[in-house]
Write an enzyme that holds these catalytic residues in place. Sequence first.
Site, PDB file in Angstrom:
ATOM      1  N   TYR A  32      -2.122  -6.312   3.786  1.00 38.03           N
ATOM      2  CA  TYR A  32      -1.178  -5.458   3.061  1.00 38.03           C
ATOM      3  C   TYR A  32      -0.433  -4.671   4.131  1.00 38.03           C
ATOM      4  O   TYR A  32      -1.055  -3.904   4.877  1.00 38.03           O
ATOM      5  CB  TYR A  32      -1.938  -4.519   2.128  1.00 38.03           C
ATOM      6  CG  TYR A  32      -1.065  -3.551   1.356  1.00 38.03           C
ATOM      7  CD1 TYR A  32      -0.780  -3.768   0.014  1.00 38.03           C
ATOM      8  CD2 TYR A  32      -0.535  -2.411   1.959  1.00 38.03           C
ATOM      9  CE1 TYR A  32       0.010  -2.887  -0.703  1.00 38.03           C
ATOM     10  CE2 TYR A  32       0.262  -1.526   1.256  1.00 38.03           C
ATOM     11  CZ  TYR A  32       0.537  -1.765  -0.078  1.00 38.03           C
ATOM     12  OH  TYR A  32       1.320  -0.887  -0.775  1.00 38.03           O
TER      13      TYR A  32
ATOM     14  N   THR B 191      -3.883  -3.250  13.929  1.00 39.65           N
ATOM     15  CA  THR B 191      -2.616  -2.570  14.172  1.00 39.65           C
ATOM     16  C   THR B 191      -2.751  -1.323  15.033  1.00 39.65           C
ATOM     17  O   THR B 191      -3.827  -0.729  15.120  1.00 39.65           O
ATOM     18  CB  THR B 191      -1.992  -2.175  12.815  1.00 39.65           C
ATOM     19  OG1 THR B 191      -0.819  -1.381  13.013  1.00 39.65           O
ATOM     20  CG2 THR B 191      -2.968  -1.332  12.006  1.00 39.65           C
TER      21      THR B 191
ATOM     22  N   TYR C 192      -2.242   3.268   5.099  1.00 43.29           N
ATOM     23  CA  TYR C 192      -2.190   1.945   5.714  1.00 43.29           C
ATOM     24  C   TYR C 192      -3.106   1.892   6.928  1.00 43.29           C
ATOM     25  O   TYR C 192      -3.950   0.995   7.052  1.00 43.29           O
ATOM     26  CB  TYR C 192      -0.753   1.596   6.111  1.00 43.29           C
ATOM     27  CG  TYR C 192      -0.663   0.389   7.016  1.00 43.29           C
ATOM     28  CD1 TYR C 192      -0.944  -0.884   6.543  1.00 43.29           C
ATOM     29  CD2 TYR C 192      -0.303   0.525   8.368  1.00 43.29           C
ATOM     30  CE1 TYR C 192      -0.866  -2.002   7.372  1.00 43.29           C
ATOM     31  CE2 TYR C 192      -0.232  -0.577   9.202  1.00 43.29           C
ATOM     32  CZ  TYR C 192      -0.511  -1.832   8.709  1.00 43.29           C
ATOM     33  OH  TYR C 192      -0.447  -2.927   9.539  1.00 43.29           O
TER      34      TYR C 192
END
Length: 291
Positions: A62, A102, A126
């Site tokens: 996502y 990330t 996130y």
Amino acid sequence: MKILITGKNGQVGRCLVDLLEAQTGLTFLALDREELDITDSIQVDKIVTEFQPNIIINAAAYTAVDKAEQESELAFAINRYGPQNLAYAANKINAAILHISTDYVFDGNSAESYTESDVTAPQGEYGRSKLAGEHAVAQACPKHIILRTAWVFGERGNNFVKTMLRLAKTRESLGVVGDQFGGPTYAGDIAKAILTISKQVVRESKAYGIYHFSGFPHVSWYIFAKKIFEIALEQDLHVQPIQVNPITTLDYPTPAKRPANSRLNCDKIHNAFGIEQSDWQAALVRIKEYS
């Protein structure tokens, strides 16, 4: 060697499929979200057990950074519980797993490039969901590689390069954030790094852990945009000359906080696997393929 890939339609997933199709001596199965819902543990276990991969590459994620602030449950389902399901299934058959993460796991406040051992402190949902996914993978499968990357762009999917090229066709001037710094990373180079790591890990069954892979030289979004437009004009991509103005993060508020520093130190991956950082400027020379 058998490889299972999730998220085959993402930027990295599609580059992986292209790369693997040109390889010999290996078998791969690449699936998208319609073919494999990684949040469904039963479905994951069934496919992994039937295919019996040596390594699972999780390129599914996502990635809607701002929407994650309102869709936290969905973000965690895909970025935390999905990778956990894959890691459990990998461990069950004694396979390895490579999970893409990330720079958003860091707070972005460091004055230096982040190393793999630096303290994590995500600033939004996130980043928190991705960090939770890292922890889940590490706990569920000892044979794991977590690959953190940043500022991904490529010929396919939505990314900063494509957005800039689209805006250049209709704008005479544009403000781009100049106080956030990182290393743009070409998706094709990520795919090559993943394949290099996968082959070595499967063959030698070692060097597990967290690694950073991103582009160099480090630049701001403003400098990155100027380079995009410079090459686009040189190659006559039917974009008009555009005035690019640096703005601050405060000038461009977003629901989710962006890291001011997304620079990743990539010494560890070079020392372990001989992998050089992504040369994003060389990748941009093929800019016609992005439009």
